[in-house]
Write a protein that holds these residues in place. Structure first.
Motif, PDB file in Angstrom:
ATOM      1  N   PRO A 151     -10.010 -49.287  35.129  1.00 16.06           N
ATOM      2  CA  PRO A 151      -9.148 -48.176  35.549  1.00 16.06           C
ATOM      3  C   PRO A 151      -8.919 -48.181  37.058  1.00 16.06           C
ATOM      4  O   PRO A 151      -9.818 -48.524  37.827  1.00 16.06           O
ATOM      5  CB  PRO A 151      -9.941 -46.937  35.128  1.00 16.06           C
ATOM      6  N   VAL A 152      -7.721 -47.766  37.457  1.00 15.64           N
ATOM      7  CA  VAL A 152      -7.370 -47.669  38.864  1.00 15.64           C
ATOM      8  C   VAL A 152      -6.930 -46.236  39.142  1.00 15.64           C
ATOM      9  O   VAL A 152      -6.129 -45.667  38.395  1.00 15.64           O
ATOM     10  CB  VAL A 152      -6.234 -48.649  39.211  1.00 15.64           C
ATOM     11  N   LEU A 153      -7.460 -45.670  40.221  1.00 17.16           N
ATOM     12  CA  LEU A 153      -7.160 -44.276  40.541  1.00 17.16           C
ATOM     13  C   LEU A 153      -5.682 -44.085  40.880  1.00 17.16           C
ATOM     14  O   LEU A 153      -5.105 -44.835  41.673  1.00 17.16           O
ATOM     15  CB  LEU A 153      -8.006 -43.833  41.732  1.00 17.16           C
ATOM     16  N   LEU A 154      -5.073 -43.053  40.260  1.00 19.71           N
ATOM     17  CA  LEU A 154      -3.706 -42.657  40.617  1.00 19.71           C
ATOM     18  C   LEU A 154      -3.736 -41.511  41.623  1.00 19.71           C
ATOM     19  O   LEU A 154      -3.034 -41.537  42.632  1.00 19.71           O
ATOM     20  CB  LEU A 154      -2.948 -42.199  39.364  1.00 19.71           C
ATOM     21  N   VAL A 155      -4.539 -40.475  41.306  1.00 19.39           N
ATOM     22  CA  VAL A 155      -4.533 -39.284  42.157  1.00 19.39           C
ATOM     23  C   VAL A 155      -5.809 -38.480  41.927  1.00 19.39           C
ATOM     24  O   VAL A 155      -6.430 -38.580  40.870  1.00 19.39           O
ATOM     25  CB  VAL A 155      -3.300 -38.401  41.830  1.00 19.39           C
ATOM     26  N   THR A 156      -6.169 -37.697  42.932  1.00 24.27           N
ATOM     27  CA  THR A 156      -7.257 -36.720  42.814  1.00 24.27           C
ATOM     28  C   THR A 156      -6.693 -35.353  43.166  1.00 24.27           C
ATOM     29  O   THR A 156      -6.014 -35.211  44.196  1.00 24.27           O
ATOM     30  CB  THR A 156      -8.412 -37.039  43.773  1.00 24.27           C
ATOM     31  N   VAL A 157      -6.926 -34.362  42.324  1.00 31.01           N
ATOM     32  CA  VAL A 157      -6.547 -32.983  42.640  1.00 31.01           C
ATOM     33  C   VAL A 157      -7.817 -32.172  42.805  1.00 31.01           C
ATOM     34  O   VAL A 157      -8.780 -32.343  42.044  1.00 31.01           O
ATOM     35  CB  VAL A 157      -5.609 -32.370  41.586  1.00 31.01           C
ATOM     36  N   VAL A 158      -7.813 -31.299  43.810  1.00 28.69           N
ATOM     37  CA  VAL A 158      -9.041 -30.622  44.204  1.00 28.69           C
ATOM     38  C   VAL A 158      -8.903 -29.098  44.156  1.00 28.69           C
ATOM     39  O   VAL A 158      -9.829 -28.399  43.754  1.00 28.69           O
ATOM     40  CB  VAL A 158      -9.441 -31.053  45.629  1.00 28.69           C
ATOM     41  N   THR A 159      -7.750 -28.598  44.552  1.00 29.42           N
ATOM     42  CA  THR A 159      -7.569 -27.152  44.673  1.00 29.42           C
ATOM     43  C   THR A 159      -6.901 -26.592  43.418  1.00 29.42           C
ATOM     44  O   THR A 159      -5.932 -27.175  42.920  1.00 29.42           O
ATOM     45  CB  THR A 159      -6.689 -26.839  45.893  1.00 29.42           C
ATOM     46  N   GLY A 160      -7.399 -25.452  42.939  1.00 39.72           N
ATOM     47  CA  GLY A 160      -6.774 -24.803  41.794  1.00 39.72           C
ATOM     48  C   GLY A 160      -5.298 -24.536  42.056  1.00 39.72           C
ATOM     49  O   GLY A 160      -4.951 -24.023  43.122  1.00 39.72           O
ATOM     50  N   GLY A 161      -4.428 -24.898  41.085  1.00 42.92           N
ATOM     51  CA  GLY A 161      -2.995 -24.704  41.251  1.00 42.92           C
ATOM     52  C   GLY A 161      -2.291 -25.830  42.005  1.00 42.92           C
ATOM     53  O   GLY A 161      -1.066 -25.818  42.140  1.00 42.92           O
ATOM     54  N   GLU A 162      -3.050 -26.797  42.456  1.00 41.45           N
ATOM     55  CA  GLU A 162      -2.475 -27.891  43.253  1.00 41.45           C
ATOM     56  C   GLU A 162      -1.519 -28.741  42.412  1.00 41.45           C
ATOM     57  O   GLU A 162      -1.777 -29.004  41.241  1.00 41.45           O
ATOM     58  CB  GLU A 162      -3.615 -28.773  43.791  1.00 41.45           C
ATOM     59  N   VAL A 163      -0.429 -29.137  43.054  1.00 43.67           N
ATOM     60  CA  VAL A 163       0.528 -30.053  42.444  1.00 43.67           C
ATOM     61  C   VAL A 163       0.700 -31.245  43.381  1.00 43.67           C
ATOM     62  O   VAL A 163       0.919 -31.072  44.579  1.00 43.67           O
ATOM     63  CB  VAL A 163       1.902 -29.370  42.221  1.00 43.67           C
ATOM     64  N   LYS A 164       0.563 -32.445  42.798  1.00 48.27           N
ATOM     65  CA  LYS A 164       0.781 -33.662  43.609  1.00 48.27           C
ATOM     66  C   LYS A 164       1.816 -34.525  42.914  1.00 48.27           C
ATOM     67  O   LYS A 164       1.839 -34.612  41.678  1.00 48.27           O
ATOM     68  CB  LYS A 164      -0.534 -34.446  43.763  1.00 48.27           C
ATOM     69  N   LYS A 165       2.648 -35.149  43.735  1.00 50.83           N
ATOM     70  CA  LYS A 165       3.684 -36.026  43.184  1.00 50.83           C
ATOM     71  C   LYS A 165       3.481 -37.445  43.695  1.00 50.83           C
ATOM     72  O   LYS A 165       3.193 -37.664  44.887  1.00 50.83           O
ATOM     73  CB  LYS A 165       5.074 -35.519  43.568  1.00 50.83           C
ATOM     74  N   LEU A 166       3.656 -38.374  42.766  1.00 55.18           N
ATOM     75  CA  LEU A 166       3.579 -39.799  43.091  1.00 55.18           C
ATOM     76  C   LEU A 166       4.807 -40.426  42.457  1.00 55.18           C
ATOM     77  O   LEU A 166       4.810 -40.793  41.283  1.00 55.18           O
ATOM     78  CB  LEU A 166       2.284 -40.375  42.487  1.00 55.18           C
ATOM     79  N   LYS A 167       5.881 -40.504  43.226  1.00 52.59           N
ATOM     80  CA  LYS A 167       7.171 -40.999  42.726  1.00 52.59           C
ATOM     81  C   LYS A 167       7.586 -40.186  41.488  1.00 52.59           C
ATOM     82  O   LYS A 167       7.856 -39.001  41.589  1.00 52.59           O
ATOM     83  CB  LYS A 167       7.093 -42.484  42.423  1.00 52.59           C
ATOM     84  N   ARG A 168       7.644 -40.780  40.318  1.00 53.60           N
ATOM     85  CA  ARG A 168       8.101 -40.066  39.119  1.00 53.60           C
ATOM     86  C   ARG A 168       6.952 -39.352  38.390  1.00 53.60           C
ATOM     87  O   ARG A 168       7.166 -38.738  37.344  1.00 53.60           O
ATOM     88  CB  ARG A 168       8.764 -41.057  38.174  1.00 53.60           C
ATOM     89  N   LEU A 169       5.744 -39.433  38.927  1.00 53.44           N
ATOM     90  CA  LEU A 169       4.578 -38.811  38.294  1.00 53.44           C
ATOM     91  C   LEU A 169       4.231 -37.523  39.024  1.00 53.44           C
ATOM     92  O   LEU A 169       4.153 -37.508  40.254  1.00 53.44           O
ATOM     93  CB  LEU A 169       3.377 -39.766  38.340  1.00 53.44           C
ATOM     94  N   THR A 170       4.026 -36.449  38.249  1.00 50.04           N
ATOM     95  CA  THR A 170       3.631 -35.164  38.812  1.00 50.04           C
ATOM     96  C   THR A 170       2.318 -34.742  38.170  1.00 50.04           C
ATOM     97  O   THR A 170       2.206 -34.701  36.946  1.00 50.04           O
ATOM     98  CB  THR A 170       4.701 -34.085  38.554  1.00 50.04           C
ATOM     99  N   PHE A 171       1.357 -34.424  39.012  1.00 50.94           N
ATOM    100  CA  PHE A 171       0.029 -34.036  38.557  1.00 50.94           C
ATOM    101  C   PHE A 171      -0.216 -32.579  38.943  1.00 50.94           C
ATOM    102  O   PHE A 171       0.110 -32.165  40.056  1.00 50.94           O
ATOM    103  CB  PHE A 171      -1.042 -34.914  39.217  1.00 50.94           C
ATOM    104  N   GLN A 172      -0.798 -31.831  38.008  1.00 54.26           N
ATOM    105  CA  GLN A 172      -1.088 -30.429  38.297  1.00 54.26           C
ATOM    106  C   GLN A 172      -2.522 -30.113  37.917  1.00 54.26           C
ATOM    107  O   GLN A 172      -3.014 -30.575  36.883  1.00 54.26           O
ATOM    108  CB  GLN A 172      -0.124 -29.533  37.510  1.00 54.26           C
ATOM    109  N   PHE A 173      -3.193 -29.337  38.741  1.00 50.32           N
ATOM    110  CA  PHE A 173      -4.543 -28.855  38.468  1.00 50.32           C
ATOM    111  C   PHE A 173      -4.428 -27.380  38.142  1.00 50.32           C
ATOM    112  O   PHE A 173      -3.774 -26.634  38.875  1.00 50.32           O
ATOM    113  CB  PHE A 173      -5.416 -29.065  39.706  1.00 50.32           C
ATOM    114  N   GLY A 174      -5.044 -26.940  37.059  1.00 52.85           N
ATOM    115  CA  GLY A 174      -4.946 -25.548  36.657  1.00 52.85           C
ATOM    116  C   GLY A 174      -5.558 -24.604  37.686  1.00 52.85           C
ATOM    117  O   GLY A 174      -6.444 -24.995  38.458  1.00 52.85           O
ATOM    118  N   ASP A 175      -5.104 -23.376  37.682  1.00 52.47           N
ATOM    119  CA  ASP A 175      -5.581 -22.387  38.648  1.00 52.47           C
ATOM    120  C   ASP A 175      -7.094 -22.214  38.590  1.00 52.47           C
ATOM    121  O   ASP A 175      -7.752 -22.033  39.618  1.00 52.47           O
ATOM    122  CB  ASP A 175      -4.918 -21.021  38.383  1.00 52.47           C
TER     123      ASP A 175
END
Lengths: 113, 112
Positions: A43-67
């Protein structure tokens, strides 16, 4: 023991379609990571989300961390054949856990031309 | 770039054999992990090491042992291989202060 439920387990779509993968838990995580794994590789890391509600975008990929930091989603817009692979979510407990991760079961994504 | 290498990509062993899987990382990471990966089950932690000569059991340690004599090397040992240990084995390393784990390419072990 912390558990991460990942869904769906399989996704087969046509190029250009959108998709969402979900990871849910009853436990709180200090961070949540998304990895992608290709056949014969680790496996290769795409993204890390840390803060509740955080949204990160990586080109066409959108990652969200719940509140409440118990769930996360990965959304891919206009999927391409190159997005084919195994997607894994992993939650970190934090504290003195020495960086141990709890992994979801994985989502096998196949994008057809 | 962090590099994690595993000694074999493919391995075939017979039931009852002693099996050694080696993992080496080149980034001076404190923590190292061994997982097995089976379809539909994700990655399950077998053992991890938070320092040289220090180890802790993960979620599925039965039938396995580990050794970490040097910081860069973490070995997984199957004392007496069984067919239910046929799996993909992944090694990972991590440095303190981050949750990111860096994985090796995996060893696909078949026990006949």
């Amino acid at each position: 023991t912390q558990l991460l439920e990942q869904s769906p387990q399989f996704l087969s779509i046509q190029e250009g379609e959108n998709l969402t993968v979900y990871c849910n838990s009853s436990s709180v995580f200090s961070s949540l990571q998304w990895y992608r794994q290709e056949p014969g590789e680790g496996p290769v890391l795409l993204v890390t989300v840390v803060t509740g509600g955080e949204v990160k975008k990586l080109k066409r990929l959108t990652f969200q961390f719940g509140d409440a930091r118990k769930d996360s989603s990965l959304h891919i817009t206009a999927a391409q054949t190159g997005d084919t692979g195994l997607y894994l979510c992993a939650g970190a407990a934090g504290g003195t856990s020495y960086g141990k991760l709890t992994f979801g079961q994985g989502t096998i994504l196949t994008v057809h031309p | 770039d962090v590099k994690v290498t595993q000694s074999s990509r493919y391995l075939v062993k017979r039931t009852g054999e002693k099996v050694f899987l080696e993992c080496v990382q080149d980034m001076d990471h404190e923590n190292m992990f061994w997982y097995r990966q089976d379809p539909g089950l994700g990655l399950r932690l077998i053992y991890f090491s938070y320092d040289v000569k220090m180890k802790e059991k993960g979620d599925i340690p039965e039938g396995y042992s580990v050794s970490r004599e040097k910081k860069e090397r973490f070995s997984l040992i199957l004392e007496s291989a069984s067919t239910n240990q046929t799996s993909m084995y992944l090694c990972a390393s991590r440095t303190g202060g981050t949750d990111t784990q860096y994985f090796g390419p995996g060893t696909r072990l078949t026990v006949l």
